[in-house]
Design an enzyme around this catalytic site. Structure first.
Site: not given
Ligand SMILES: Nc1nc2c(ncn2[C@@H]2O[C@H](COP(=O)(O)OP(=O)(O)OP(=O)(O)O)[C@@H](O)[C@H]2O)c(=O)[nH]1
Ligand SMILES: [Zn+2]
Length: 216
Positions: A173, A143, A171, A102-105
């Site tokens: 995260c 996603q 996910h 995931c690009e956020h975490h």
């Protein structure tokens, strides 16, 4: 292997639309390892203890592998495996294991993809469908974008009558941190052509992929 994903001809349908990157920025392997060392220090660890001594090197290597999809292109992985075939029956590859980040975490997204298309004079080698999923999976993702990229790649390569992609994923995260919901699954779909226009075609696809999502 094409080292730079956008190195095919500018008008090629295989050309990828990459997000703006700092690919030309002079970040060395040593810089990356030093950043991991800084993270370890920030976490209160001793980066010089035996177990952690090689960790910066390992982390950089692992992250490069998990993002290796940026350094692949569709023509690399296709290897010419698109064949002329006079069929217009749905082709479905289901339960393709999918590992993304995931690009956020930068935490894992674990799940599977189901990919179907209705040919229009051309078929693709079945393994290449899984390779397309891997290429886009091995990038920093959300996603929804991952799902759409798989659908658009097949649409561009084959100009089929339609494409349908469903990704169901958990996910980390949302599981290991944050809201901590281990049982949660996110389901995303991208439908193109006949699957978007004809609800019976879409329903046939949905019936074929029906099962309990469970990560093995
Ligand atoms: N739409 C979408 N959201 C995602 C995906 N992966 C992670 N997210 C979400 O991105 C959001 C980032 O929200 P922020 O509030 O900036 O980050 P955060 O403080 O870590 O949020 P929490 O996860 O709620 O603790 C979160 O809601 C994540 O669940 C994805 O693939 N698609
Ligand atoms: Zn996340």
């Amino acid at each position: 292997m094409t080292l730079f994903p956008n190195s095919c001809a500018p008008d090629s349908p295989l050309r990828l639309s990459l997000p703006p990157t700092t690919a030309d920025a002079p970040v060395t392997e040593a810089d990356m390892q030093a950043a991991v060392r800084t993270l370890l220090l920030g976490l209160g660890e001793d980066p010089d203890r035996e177990g952690l001594r090689d960790t910066p090197k390992r982390v950089v290597k692992a992250l490069k592998f998990l993002t290796s999809g940026y350094r692949l292109s569709l023509d690399d992985l296709l290897n010419g495996a698109v064949f002329t075939e006079d069929t217009d029956e749905m082709v479905l590859v289901r339960d393709i294991d999918l590992f993304s980040s995931c690009e956020h975490h930068i935490l894992p997204i674990l799940g599977r993809a189901h990919v179907a298309y209705i040919p229009n004079g051309k078929v693709i080698g079945l393994s290449k469908i899984a390779r397309i999923c891997e290429m886009y999976g091995r990038r920093l993702q959300v996603q929804e974008r991952l799902t759409a990229q798989i659908a658009d790649a097949l649409q561009g390569l084959l100009q089929p009558q339609g494409v349908a992609v469903v990704v169901e994923a958990s996910h980390m995260c949302m599981v290991m941190r944050g809201v901590q919901k281990p049982g949660s699954w996110t389901v995303t779909s991208a439908v193109r052509g006949a699957f978007a226009k004809d609800s019976r075609t879409r329903q046939e696809f949905m019936d074929l992929i029906q099962h309990r999502p469970e990560f093995r």
